[in-house]
Write a protein that holds these residues in place. Sequence first.
Motif, mmCIF file in Angstrom:
data_model
loop_
_atom_site.group_PDB
_atom_site.id
_atom_site.type_symbol
_atom_site.label_atom_id
_atom_site.label_comp_id
_atom_site.label_asym_id
_atom_site.label_seq_id
_atom_site.Cartn_x
_atom_site.Cartn_y
_atom_site.Cartn_z
ATOM 1 N N LYS A 227 46.989 28.215 43.806
ATOM 2 C CA LYS A 227 45.763 27.475 43.482
ATOM 3 C C LYS A 227 45.860 26.912 42.068
ATOM 4 C CE LYS A 227 42.578 29.721 46.613
ATOM 5 N NZ LYS A 227 41.408 30.593 46.750
ATOM 6 N N CYS A 228 46.266 27.748 41.113
ATOM 7 C CA CYS A 228 46.382 27.328 39.719
ATOM 8 C C CYS A 228 47.836 27.518 39.276
ATOM 9 C CB CYS A 228 45.445 28.152 38.843
ATOM 10 S SG CYS A 228 45.557 27.716 37.091
ATOM 11 N N PHE A 229 48.477 26.442 38.832
ATOM 12 C CA PHE A 229 49.869 26.475 38.385
ATOM 13 C C PHE A 229 49.887 26.282 36.868
ATOM 14 C CE2 PHE A 229 53.550 24.188 36.903
ATOM 15 C CZ PHE A 229 54.607 24.856 37.483
ATOM 16 N N VAL A 230 50.496 27.232 36.138
ATOM 17 C CA VAL A 230 50.622 27.141 34.683
ATOM 18 C C VAL A 230 52.061 27.468 34.313
ATOM 19 C CG1 VAL A 230 49.790 27.946 32.448
ATOM 20 C CG2 VAL A 230 48.219 27.883 34.401
ATOM 21 N N ASN A 231 52.712 26.557 33.583
ATOM 22 C CA ASN A 231 54.104 26.760 33.188
ATOM 23 C C ASN A 231 54.247 26.658 31.671
ATOM 24 O OD1 ASN A 231 56.996 26.958 33.412
ATOM 25 N ND2 ASN A 231 57.067 24.766 33.042
ATOM 26 N N TYR A 232 54.784 27.721 31.056
ATOM 27 C CA TYR A 232 55.147 27.730 29.640
ATOM 28 C C TYR A 232 56.662 27.855 29.468
ATOM 29 C CZ TYR A 232 50.199 28.590 28.789
ATOM 30 O OH TYR A 232 48.831 28.486 28.763
ATOM 31 N N GLY A 233 57.360 28.084 30.548
ATOM 32 C CA GLY A 233 58.810 28.326 30.498
ATOM 33 C C GLY A 233 59.608 27.139 31.005
ATOM 34 N N GLU A 234 60.674 27.449 31.752
ATOM 35 C CA GLU A 234 61.579 26.433 32.293
ATOM 36 C C GLU A 234 61.615 26.538 33.811
ATOM 37 O OE1 GLU A 234 65.468 27.213 30.770
ATOM 38 O OE2 GLU A 234 64.939 26.709 28.730
ATOM 39 N N ILE A 235 61.573 25.379 34.464
ATOM 40 C CA ILE A 235 61.779 25.296 35.901
ATOM 41 C C ILE A 235 62.767 24.157 36.113
ATOM 42 C CG2 ILE A 235 60.704 24.919 38.151
ATOM 43 C CD1 ILE A 235 58.086 25.975 36.953
ATOM 44 N N HIS A 236 63.983 24.475 36.537
ATOM 45 C CA HIS A 236 65.043 23.469 36.638
ATOM 46 C C HIS A 236 65.779 23.558 37.974
ATOM 47 C CE1 HIS A 236 65.529 23.396 31.960
ATOM 48 N NE2 HIS A 236 64.387 22.886 32.358
ATOM 49 N N ALA A 237 66.137 22.390 38.502
ATOM 50 C CA ALA A 237 66.976 22.278 39.700
ATOM 51 C C ALA A 237 67.941 21.117 39.469
ATOM 52 C CB ALA A 237 66.115 22.054 40.945
ATOM 53 N N GLN A 238 68.772 21.249 38.455
ATOM 54 C CA GLN A 238 69.643 20.160 38.020
ATOM 55 C C GLN A 238 71.035 20.274 38.643
ATOM 56 O OE1 GLN A 238 69.178 21.044 33.844
ATOM 57 N NE2 GLN A 238 67.660 19.427 33.605
ATOM 58 N N GLY A 239 71.656 19.121 38.835
ATOM 59 C CA GLY A 239 73.034 19.096 39.315
ATOM 60 C C GLY A 239 74.004 19.508 38.221
ATOM 61 N N GLY A 240 75.123 20.110 38.625
ATOM 62 C CA GLY A 240 76.143 20.543 37.673
ATOM 63 C C GLY A 240 76.948 19.381 37.109
ATOM 64 N N GLN A 241 77.526 19.570 35.951
ATOM 65 C CA GLN A 241 78.340 18.542 35.300
ATOM 66 C C GLN A 241 79.715 18.441 35.963
ATOM 67 O OE1 GLN A 241 77.175 16.443 32.879
ATOM 68 N NE2 GLN A 241 75.251 17.487 33.339
ATOM 69 N N GLY A 242 80.271 17.246 35.948
ATOM 70 C CA GLY A 242 81.617 17.043 36.489
ATOM 71 C C GLY A 242 82.681 17.576 35.545
ATOM 72 N N ALA A 243 83.810 17.956 36.108
ATOM 73 C CA ALA A 243 84.918 18.493 35.315
ATOM 74 C C ALA A 243 85.816 17.363 34.808
ATOM 75 C CB ALA A 243 85.749 19.455 36.157
ATOM 76 N N GLU A 244 86.479 17.611 33.704
ATOM 77 C CA GLU A 244 87.499 16.691 33.218
ATOM 78 C C GLU A 244 88.813 17.126 33.858
ATOM 79 O OE1 GLU A 244 89.665 16.108 29.070
ATOM 80 O OE2 GLU A 244 87.556 15.487 28.989
ATOM 81 N N TYR A 245 89.519 16.192 34.466
ATOM 82 C CA TYR A 245 90.761 16.548 35.156
ATOM 83 C C TYR A 245 91.761 15.408 35.057
ATOM 84 C CZ TYR A 245 88.952 13.648 38.958
ATOM 85 O OH TYR A 245 88.465 12.602 39.689
ATOM 86 N N GLN A 246 93.002 15.717 35.398
ATOM 87 C CA GLN A 246 94.066 14.719 35.370
ATOM 88 C C GLN A 246 94.859 14.851 36.658
ATOM 89 O OE1 GLN A 246 96.251 14.776 31.738
ATOM 90 N NE2 GLN A 246 97.692 13.205 32.372
ATOM 91 N N ARG A 247 94.938 13.765 37.418
ATOM 92 C CA ARG A 247 95.692 13.788 38.675
ATOM 93 C C ARG A 247 97.189 13.833 38.396
ATOM 94 N NH1 ARG A 247 92.420 12.431 43.124
ATOM 95 N NH2 ARG A 247 90.482 11.424 42.524
#
Length: 114
Positions: A53-73
């Motif tokens: 009914k009542c939503f209160v956020n003081y913190g973090e709520i995240h659903a982020q995609g991960g970062q790509g890796a650096e690579y060499q073929r």
Amino acid sequence: YGSPCADDNERGGGIVDMLCGDVFVNYGRIHCNGANGMQFGGSAGGSIRIVAKCFVNYGEIHAQGGQGAEYQRKGSNRKQIGTKGGDGRIFIICTQFVNKGSISPEPVIVKTDD
């Protein structure tokens, strides 16, 4: 804790589903982030749904995609960076919404009647 891909350490964000009666107050961290890429691209962020009914956020709520890796073929002289995993989704269903913290990506907010 999402599904694995080729490397067991590169999981997607998974699912958090919270059904709260009257009040949801967050002072901490709720994360459904995808893993950073170990070899190529990052994993996708997960899904978060919060119903109260009542939503209160003081913190973090995240659903982020991960970062790509650096690579060499093999046989290549240049390094490449894998793509970032897609962000997940955050749904908040409530009558009253207060956010004094961090929510990422931008949530879908569904306001309901009492």
